[in-house]
Motif scaffolding. Structure first.
Motif, short mmCIF file in Angstrom:
data_model
loop_
_atom_site.label_atom_id
_atom_site.label_comp_id
_atom_site.label_asym_id
_atom_site.label_seq_id
_atom_site.Cartn_x
_atom_site.Cartn_y
_atom_site.Cartn_z
N HIS A 57 9.93 -7.57 7.09
CA HIS A 57 9.22 -7.24 5.85
C HIS A 57 9.75 -5.96 5.22
N GLU A 69 11.56 -3.64 7.97
CA GLU A 69 11.06 -3.62 9.34
C GLU A 69 11.35 -4.98 9.95
N HIS A 92 13.20 -0.15 12.22
CA HIS A 92 13.09 0.27 10.82
C HIS A 92 14.48 0.63 10.33
N GLN A 141 0.65 3.67 2.68
CA GLN A 141 2.05 3.25 2.59
C GLN A 141 2.04 1.84 2.01
N TRP A 167 2.34 -7.66 -1.29
CA TRP A 167 2.35 -6.24 -0.92
C TRP A 167 0.98 -5.84 -0.39
N SER A 209 3.40 -1.69 1.97
CA SER A 209 4.11 -2.46 2.99
C SER A 209 3.83 -3.94 2.72
N GLN A 210 4.18 -4.78 3.67
CA GLN A 210 3.77 -6.18 3.61
C GLN A 210 3.04 -6.48 4.91
N TYR A 211 2.03 -7.30 4.85
CA TYR A 211 1.22 -7.50 6.04
C TYR A 211 1.12 -8.98 6.40
N GLU A 228 9.02 -2.28 3.30
CA GLU A 228 8.03 -1.23 3.08
C GLU A 228 8.71 0.03 2.61
N GLU A 229 7.89 1.01 2.22
CA GLU A 229 8.46 2.29 1.77
C GLU A 229 8.42 3.26 2.94
N TYR A 273 -5.72 -2.57 6.15
CA TYR A 273 -4.80 -3.20 5.19
C TYR A 273 -5.59 -3.92 4.11
N LYS A 303 -1.23 0.08 3.61
CA LYS A 303 -1.51 0.47 4.98
C LYS A 303 -2.05 1.90 4.90
#
Ligand code: ZN
Length: 392
Positions: free
Chosen positions: A122, A152, A12, A91, A76, A93-95, A124-125, A271, A79
């Motif tokens: 990817h 990440e 990260h 959160q 987007w 994120s991207q999955y 994410e915050e 997700y 999570k």
């Protein structure tokens, strides 16, 4: 039985943007607790995220520098989990559709080079930060970090030793520093690493049961934790026991990993696509522009140092492993063109003094009081026989 370790790393990296990913709050580290917050990054109801364009640029840069394919459309995802440092309960994120896929990072260990493949990168915050053990029994939460953009970076399980893991992390950190996407400071938590570790009989191809190791906050601790974990798993298998699939924490004081939670009790993050954000479309033209604007990266700079300054590969490797050191070296050589002598001084006395002063984190050479011109002047005094090396 002879066993082979199989290691995959998840990094990260906090991006060096001015503002957070979905609001205008400052993303800077070190402000008083909860100063850099607003209703959005505090997760209050009734707010909507607005994507920071610079975050997407940084992700594209990182993807191009590591030979990834940039997805024309990514998505987007939410999570979901509950924890006090995540006030809105999920959160962003991207999955299933990350922005960067494939790619690889080239590493060199003991003179051999190999490519470690990347699964994905990817966006994410980040979450806020819980602070324990500082106010009696009370646990406090600081939301300054909530909504700071993260990359990440997930590797394939291509790493076979702690030394390879160290080389991979140093190379990845150097690339992100050269891109000015992340400062790479492990102590401040802006570059964090989790490891998936398993072992298998050498010569076999099926993967053994893996443990996830967390809580390593220096390159040294990653290498030590992996060595411990590999030996622990081999001992278990040799004594006829099984490796449990679990998350383990590295305890740097006792130099052991210990079980945090088993995978049976692991989270189900449920997700689903983030309804408050459109799919992320990256036009090809934008990728082409970013590709053209990439700076010189560590491998290219190492080759150039060998070519232009006639440096041995070892010198070129050490000097270019950090952008600030490489910049310092080049500034000194511009002032006095004796590259090999300046290389010796930088690799020896300068790096040692920086290390001794515990300045050995990212981008700290700017705090180092001996300017490159001063070092060049010193080497000039040796070269014209005014002083000896010892006196210098
Ligand atoms: Zn905010």
């Amino acid at each position: 039985m002879d066993y082979e370790p199989v290691i995959g790393l998840e990094v990260h990296a906090e991006m060096l943007t001015q503002s957070k990913i979905f609001c205008g709050c400052s993303a800077k580290f070190g402000a008083p607790p909860n100063e850099n917050t607003c209703p959005l990054c505090l997760g209050l109801p009734g707010v909507l995220p607005v994507l920071n364009r610079r975050v997407v640029e940084f992700a594209i840069k990182a993807g191009l520098a590591t030979h990834c394919t940039i997805a024309p459309v990514s998505r987007w995802a939410r999570k979901n989990y509950f924890y006090p440092d995540l006030p809105k309960g999920y959160q962003i994120s991207q999955y299933e559709l990350p922005i960067c896929v494939g790619g690889h990072i080239d590493i060199a260990v003991d003179g051999a080079t190999k490519a470690v493949r990347l699964t994905r990168i990817h966006i994410e915050e980040d979450t806020g930060k819980n602070i324990h053990d500082q106010h009696g029994d009370a646990s406090l939460v600081d939301y300054n970090r909530s909504g700071v953009p993260l990359l990440e970076i997930v590797s394939e399980p291509d790493i076979r030793s702690s030394a390879e893991a160290g080389a991979y992390l140093r190379k990845l950190r150097a690339i992100l520093q050269y891109l000015e996407v992340c400062d790479g400071n492990m102590e401040e938590g802006s570059f964090r690493c989790d490891a998936n570790v398993s072992v298998r009989p050498r010569g076999t191809t099926t993967l053994g049961t893996k443990a996830e190791v967390k809580n390593m906050n220096s390159f040294r601790s990653v290498e030590r934790a992996l060595e411990y974990e590999i030996a622990r798993q081999i001992d278990l298998l040799n004594s006829g026991e099984r490796v449990a699939q679990e998350t383990r924490l590295w305890d740097a004081d006792r130099e052991v990993t210990r079980s945090m939670r088993s995978k049976e009790s692991a989270h189900d993050y449920r997700y689903f696509p983030e309804p408050d954000l459109l799919p992320l479309e990256v036009p090809e033209q934008w990728v082409t522009e970013m590709r053209g604007a990439l700076p010189e990266l560590p491998d290219a700079r190492r080759e150039r140092f060998m070519r232009d300054y006639a440096l041995p590969v070892y010198d070129a490797e050490v000097l270019t492993a950090r952008k600030d050191i490489a910049d310092y070296f080049e500034a000194a050589v511009r002032a006095h063109p004796n590259a090999k002598a300046i290389s010796n001084w930088v690799m020896g006395d300068v790096l040692r003094a920086i290390h001794d002063r515990k300045l050995d984190t990212a981008l700290v050479i700017r705090d180092w009081p001996v300017a490159p011109e001063h070092l060049a002047a010193l080497v000039r005094l040796i070269d014209n026989d005014t002083i000896s090396g010892k006196i210098a």
